[in-house]
Design a protein around this motif. Structure first.
Motif, PDB file in Angstrom:
ATOM      1  N   SER A 146       0.848  -1.199   0.000  1.00 59.15           N
ATOM      2  CA  SER A 146       0.000   0.000   0.000  1.00 59.15           C
ATOM      3  C   SER A 146       0.882   1.247   0.000  1.00 59.15           C
ATOM      4  O   SER A 146       2.102   1.165   0.176  1.00 59.15           O
ATOM      5  N   GLU A 206       1.091   3.532   2.235  1.00 64.55           N
ATOM      6  CA  GLU A 206       1.722   3.699   3.546  1.00 64.55           C
ATOM      7  C   GLU A 206       2.926   2.762   3.693  1.00 64.55           C
ATOM      8  O   GLU A 206       3.966   3.152   4.228  1.00 64.55           O
ATOM      9  N   GLU A 207       2.772   1.517   3.207  1.00 61.47           N
ATOM     10  CA  GLU A 207       3.866   0.553   3.280  1.00 61.47           C
ATOM     11  C   GLU A 207       5.047   0.984   2.403  1.00 61.47           C
ATOM     12  O   GLU A 207       6.200   0.830   2.791  1.00 61.47           O
ATOM     13  N   LYS A 246       5.817   4.108   1.575  1.00 60.30           N
ATOM     14  CA  LYS A 246       6.458   5.256   2.241  1.00 60.30           C
ATOM     15  C   LYS A 246       7.316   4.802   3.410  1.00 60.30           C
ATOM     16  O   LYS A 246       8.415   5.323   3.626  1.00 60.30           O
TER      17      LYS A 246
END
Length: 79
Positions: A5, A7-8, A10
């Motif tokens: 994702s 977030e992952e 980043k």
């Protein structure tokens, strides 16, 4: 395996950047950056870790080549 994702991704890139910064500050002494390396490996897919390791090696090689500092391994200057 699904794609990471946003977030992952980043988190992975941030861990990579912190690890690379540590290597730069410690003259490539990986033993001083072991905790950051573990964080990098735990936050990124294994294939990404391999890619980023190769990418860093290439970027360091390119930098040395551009500065005229590259010495091929196993060769010495003749006096």
């Amino acid at each position: 395996m699904s794609a990471p994702s946003m977030e992952e991704r980043k988190a992975c890139w941030g861990a990579r950047d912190e690890y690379w910064k540590c290597l730069d500050e410690n003259m490539e002494d990986a033993s001083r950056c072991q905790k950051l390396r573990c964080s990098f490996e735990s936050r990124c897919p294994q294939q990404w870790v391999k890619y980023f390791d190769k990418r860093r090696d290439f970027l360091k090689y390119k930098e040395q080549l551009q500065k005229g500092e590259y010495q091929p391994p196993g060769t010495t200057e003749k006096s």
